[in-house]
Structures are given as C-alpha cells and as structure tokens.
Design a protein around this motif. Structure first.
Motif, PDB file in Angstrom:
ATOM      1  N   GLY A  62       7.634  -4.672   8.785  1.00 13.60           N
ATOM      2  CA  GLY A  62       6.988  -4.816  10.086  1.00 13.60           C
ATOM      3  C   GLY A  62       5.628  -4.155  10.183  1.00 13.60           C
ATOM      4  N   HIS A  63       5.218  -3.411   9.142  1.00 11.16           N
ATOM      5  CA  HIS A  63       3.922  -2.717   9.170  1.00 11.16           C
ATOM      6  C   HIS A  63       2.919  -3.367   8.229  1.00 11.16           C
ATOM      7  CE1 HIS A  63       5.681   0.774  11.349  1.00 11.16           C
ATOM      8  NE2 HIS A  63       6.763   0.453  10.658  1.00 11.16           N
ATOM      9  N   GLU A  64       3.260  -4.543   7.674  1.00 17.21           N
ATOM     10  CA  GLU A  64       2.433  -5.152   6.629  1.00 17.21           C
ATOM     11  C   GLU A  64       1.020  -5.473   7.124  1.00 17.21           C
ATOM     12  OE1 GLU A  64       6.727  -5.999   5.838  1.00 17.21           O
ATOM     13  OE2 GLU A  64       5.413  -6.246   7.579  1.00 17.21           O
TER      14      GLU A  64
ATOM     15  N   GLN B   5       1.875   7.031   8.921  1.00 11.92           N
ATOM     16  CA  GLN B   5       2.843   6.290   9.739  1.00 11.92           C
ATOM     17  C   GLN B   5       4.276   6.798   9.556  1.00 11.92           C
ATOM     18  OE1 GLN B   5       1.985   3.816  11.950  1.00 11.92           O
ATOM     19  NE2 GLN B   5      -0.133   4.347  11.461  1.00 11.92           N
ATOM     20  N   GLY B   6       4.508   7.626   8.545  1.00 10.40           N
ATOM     21  CA  GLY B   6       5.861   8.091   8.267  1.00 10.40           C
ATOM     22  C   GLY B   6       6.735   7.004   7.669  1.00 10.40           C
ATOM     23  N   ILE B   7       6.127   6.115   6.836  1.00  3.18           N
ATOM     24  CA  ILE B   7       6.849   5.012   6.204  1.00  3.18           C
ATOM     25  C   ILE B   7       6.516   5.010   4.709  1.00  3.18           C
ATOM     26  CG2 ILE B   7       6.806   3.618   8.318  1.00  3.18           C
ATOM     27  CD1 ILE B   7       4.525   1.978   6.981  1.00  3.18           C
ATOM     28  N   LYS B   8       6.911   3.955   4.000  1.00  2.00           N
ATOM     29  CA  LYS B   8       6.494   3.720   2.625  1.00  2.00           C
ATOM     30  C   LYS B   8       5.705   2.416   2.588  1.00  2.00           C
ATOM     31  CE  LYS B   8      10.450   5.991   0.421  1.00  2.00           C
ATOM     32  NZ  LYS B   8      11.551   5.813  -0.560  1.00  2.00           N
ATOM     33  N   ALA B   9       4.699   2.356   1.722  1.00  2.00           N
ATOM     34  CA  ALA B   9       3.895   1.131   1.632  1.00  2.00           C
ATOM     35  C   ALA B   9       3.251   1.012   0.269  1.00  2.00           C
ATOM     36  CB  ALA B   9       2.816   1.109   2.719  1.00  2.00           C
TER      37      ALA B   9
END
Length: 587
Positions: free
Chosen positions: A240-242, A221-225
């Motif tokens: 917002g991607h949780e 996704q190109g994010i951090k999680a």
C-alpha cells in the motif's frame, strides 16, 4: 556449552542477529573477533553499525572489501540470484582468516526462523544444532575448526527480546530482504536485480542508489521497502506504500520509467463468462458492465463498444472484453489499481450474468512478465519456447543497438539465427559481421512483401486493429519464408521487428496457437510488450493495455483457418518443418 577462552571469529553483518551472537559469546567469556565484508554497491549503514558495536564491546573487527571479487564474478554475464555466490566469497575469506589467526570456531547468525536450515541441520546432526561442522559445501572447512550458531534455537521475536534485555538497539536498513512473505534477512542492494537480467556497472550502482533511498523512505514510514531493477517494481511491507515510495525516489532525483507507475501496482484478472442469448445485445452488455464497474470501483468515465468489443474505464480500473457470438461467451480482462477480492468477483458474475459457468484468473503480471526481459540492450526481448526446448525461439524489438555482451549471451544459449521482419533491411554491415563472428546468421525476411501493398494501402499497424493484422496473413510467400527460416536452421532463433509487437506479435500468436497454448497465455504474451515498451525510447509508440486485439485475432484466425497447423500447410510449410517448429516451441 563451555566457550570460556575459546577463539571465535564472528561473521558480523552489523545486523541484529550477528550483534546478538557477538554479545552472547562475550557473555560466555569467549575471545571474539569480528569479520565484516563491504563492497562499493552495499549499504553504508551496516558498516557504521558494525564499527559502533565492536567499539562499544571492545571487539577487534576485520573489515574486508570484496568489490574486486564481486566485479569479477558479476560483470562476466552473471544473471542469477547473487546471494549464495556472495556468501561463497565471504565464507572462503572467513575460513582463510580463521586459519591464519588460529580461531577454533566460526560463528554465523542463523536463527530458528530459518526453518529450512533448521531441518537441514537436523538431518546433518540433530543432537548438535548449535556446534557442528555444517557449512557452505563449496568451501573446505579445516578439521580443527567448527561452526557455532548461538541463536539457532531463537526465533525472530526471541532475538529482539534478547537485544532489548541488553538495551541494545541496532539500526536497520528496512529493506524487504530476499523473501517477502516468510522469514528473510536484510541483504545488500544487489539482490534486487530482476532474475534473468545480467549485471552491469550502471545497474549495480543504480541498485545501490535507489535502494538506499528506499531504505530512507521505509525507515521514516516504519515499514520495509525495496525497488527491483531494471523493472522498477517497488515492494513495500505492508503493501500500500508503493506509489508513495516511488514518488519519494523521483523527488530525490531517481529517473523512473514513464507510465510504469500505474502498471507496476495494477492487478489483472482474465475472465470468461457464459452469456445467454437474450443478453447478446451491445447496450445490455454495456449496462451490465457499467454496474460491474461501479461495484468494484466507482462511476464509469468512458465506454466504447463496437463490433462486439468493449472498452470501459474508470479512474482506477479498466475492462476490455469481447463477445463470442458462436460460443455464447464473453472473454476479456479487468485491470485494477486495487486488489479485488476473488469471492466478491465470483458473486458479482453470478449476480449480473445469472450463471455459474464462468472462470476468473488472477494474473500477477508484474512477476510473470516484467521479469522475463532476457537481455538488457534489446527491449521487449523474451523467450516464447517452453522449458522442454533445447532450441529456443526468442522474440524482441530491433537488435540494431545490441551490445557485444548480449551477442555473446545469445550465442552461448545456442541462438544461431536472427530473423529481421522489417520491410527494409536496416541492420548495418558491422552488426551483421559481429553476429556472424559469434556464429549467428542474420536473415532479412520482410513480413510485408515489397510488391504486395502500395504504401497507401499498407495496413496501419499503429492502430493495432484486428483487421490490419488479419490482412497481413495473405502474405503467403513471405510468411512461408519466415516460418521456414524458423524451422530449417539448426539451433535457436530470434525473430524481431521495430518494436517486437505487431509483426513479431502475429508470428508469436501463430506459434502459440500451433502448440495449443491457452487464450490467457497468448493474451499475456501479447500484452507483455505494453510493459516492455513503456520507456522514453518509445514515447512515439506508447501502448494502452487491451486484450481485444489478441482475442479478436485468435477468434477471426481460427474461424478462417481452423488452426495454426492448417494455416501453415495452406501457405506451403511442410509437415517436417511444422514438426521442427513444434519441437522448438518445446511442447
């Protein structure tokens, strides 16, 4: 700095900062070797990257497995944040390796983005930020070895720019690191244990599996999680991607708690608003809050108002509130899957209720409540005493399945009495003996006396009505014995029933009222059970969030008994014992 020919051992994580350090030192024509630490609960990617980069730059790499040291430390009741303890293990081994191989410097990848460290370095030696002897205080650094920080004047962007200039791309885990909203470094999955929870093999393995999958998702996704355990709270940056991340984990076979999906991302707001007399009409209140709900979310799906208590729901929000006729107020909570703008909420209250006499409190209960389950084998277990108490009061669900480690933990924290509020004594003799072996006395003090209610007339606690709670307060003899058991025994106390919500919840509310805690505090303590009990173990008793019960109970209780102090005196608890209880509550 002149480093040509100097022997330097780089602490090499395989990430961007330590990679940049290694390249920078090689450019200075230093002799460089790398030390890289692994353990069975860590990500695989950093080791793959460390081997790749050391091969490319022809740097000898020492790969050291510290699984044994981590197991010894973390599986002995450890419940703190792990990073500085892991760092201690790695720093000690690094120094030993440096001494054995005659290194003159140990290189660490600290950067200017770590502003707190930079300030400490300035205090230590403001003239020499790059090379000095500032190191882990718990580790003895030999006189002939110094510490070098080649990137201490580089911020995060400068490090990326340096690597880009050298055409170096380091693959990253894309976890959220140890801090979410300021500078942080990627670490290992073990850092995502909830604070106050103790490690177990199962937990450590699940942290690795789940966070490796979070890393996969984040990279795509190109994010951090990251996901915290055992709370299962997912954090993504940006937010917002949780929910998407949660579904990814489920699709990959990770078992996550039922019903937690909505609660893990909901935002909660407690409110109190003045109501003028003409508005004291249930139909008018329903109309006003219907307009309120439509403004913050969309159309209302269900409404119920009875005896001045309102429950309203849409697809993305719930409102629970109660009219306080004597005070001309309405108090309650808003639970929303969307983050609501505080300024918008303020404007809506002014617009709809035509008053400036209101208060709205945002409660991030995923942090305040989910992180407080203090032992793993007993759900819904949390301390209700303040920080000033040396003899804590803990509330929980049944301890029938408590394990040896958690009994040891309770004893180590001076919990010397376990009070069982259930109607029948259900703890087996083996458990009573195991508790006694650690100095914990088991006492069965039923909330509801055997002769007080027939089975047909006993209050139905599963319906969580205010009336059912209030009807139990006439159990004077039983309640006196409970509060005396809390006060008379030396050390801390654990009170529990089947779920730790109703009988234990009533006792907890009275204790909180006794030390004049706020309505918001008491509501949160009550609804915390909703979050703790949302597991497959308790499918027969899954609760929906509502503040009406604790709010209504407090109002009716105070109207009837004036205060918790007066109630305790009424049922026969002595002044001395009340003072002892207040001391244990830490107020």
């Amino acid at each position: 700095m002149i480093l040509e020919g100097k022997r330097i051992l780089v602490q090499y994580s395989g990430g961007k900062d330590s990679t940049a350090c290694m390249i920078k030192l090689l450019e200075e024509e230093a002799y460089v070797e790398a030390v890289h630490f692994v353990h069975k609960y860590g990500y695989d990617l950093p080791t793959i990257e460390a081997k790749r980069m050391c091969c490319e730059y022809e740097v000898k790499i020492h790969i050291i497995d510290i699984t044994k040291q981590i197991d010894e430390l973390f599986l002995s009741g450890f419940d703190q944040r792990p990073c500085r303890f892991c760092k201690g293990i790695m720093d000690n081994i690094t120094v030993e390796l440096a001494v054995q191989n005659n290194f003159e410097y140990i290189c660490v990848g600290d950067t200017a983005s770590d502003t707190a460290l930079v300030e400490r370095l300035k205090v230590y030696d403001k003239e020499n930020l790059v090379i000095n002897r500032y190191f882990n205080k718990a580790v003895e650094l030999p006189e002939n070895i110094s510490v070098i920080r080649p990137l201490i004047t580089y911020d995060n962007d400068a490090v990326f720019e340096f690597l880009h200039k050298h055409s170096v791309e380091v693959k990253r885990n894309n976890d959220t690191g140890d801090k979410y909203f300021e500078y942080s470094r990627e670490g290992c999955p073990l850092q995502f244990k909830d604070y106050g929870v103790r490690y177990s093999k199962e937990l450590m393995e699940k942290l690795k599996t789940a966070n490796t999958l979070c890393s996969e998702f984040a990279t795509k996704q190109g994010i951090k999680a990251s996901i915290h355990m055992p709370s299962e709270m997912i954090v993504t940056i940006p937010k917002g991607h949780e929910e998407q991340c949660r579904q990814y984990l489920i699709d990959k076979g990770i078992e996550l708690t039922k019903k937690y999906r909505i609660q893990s991302i909901c935002k909660r707001y407690l409110f109190s608003v003045e109501i003028y007399a003409e508005l004291f009409d249930e139909d008018k209140i329903v109309n006003l809050f219907s307009r309120f709900m439509e403004r913050i979310t969309e159309s209302v799906k269900s409404v119920h108002m009875e005896n001045h208590a309102l429950a309203m729901r849409s697809d993305n929000a719930e409102i629970h509130a109660r009219l306080l006729e004597n005070e001309l107020k309405m108090v309650g909570d808003i639970c929303s899957l969307r983050c609501l703008n505080q300024e918008m909420l303020d404007s809506l209250f002014v617009e709809l209720f035509h008053t400036y006499n209101f208060r709205i409190v945002y409660v991030d209960d995923c942090v305040q409540i989910k992180d407080t389950n203090i032992i793993q084998s007993v759900p819904n277990c949390r301390c209700i005493s303040g920080n000033n108490s040396s003899e804590k009061i803990i509330r929980s669900s049944t301890i029938d399945n408590i394990n040896h480690e958690d009994i040891t933990y309770l004893a180590a924290n001076r919990i010397y009495t376990a009070i069982d509020l259930r109607n029948e004594k259900k703890c087996d003799e083996d458990l009573v003996r195991r508790l006694a072996a650690k100095g914990i006395e088991y006492r069965h003090v039923p909330f509801i006396g055997n002769n007080s209610f027939s089975k047909e007339k006993q209050p139905d606690l599963s319906k969580k009505t205010i009336g059912s709670y209030m009807s139990l307060l006439v159990e004077y003899e039983n309640l006196k014995e409970i509060f005396e058991a809390i006060s008379e025994n030396d050390g801390g106390v654990m009170i529990f029933c089947k779920y730790g919500r109703d009988r234990t919840g009533i006792i907890s509310m009275i204790l909180n009222l006794l030390v004049n805690r706020s309505r918001e505090h008491i509501v949160l303590d009550y609804v915390a059970s909703d979050l703790f009990l949302n597991s497959s173990q308790y499918e027969d008793r899954i609760y929906e969030y509502s503040s009406n019960v604790p709010l209504g109970f407090m109002i009716d209780f105070l109207e009837k008994y004036q205060s918790a102090y007066h109630y305790l005196r009424l049922i026969g608890v002595s002044e001395r014992n009340i003072k002892r209880i207040i001391d244990k509550m830490g107020e």
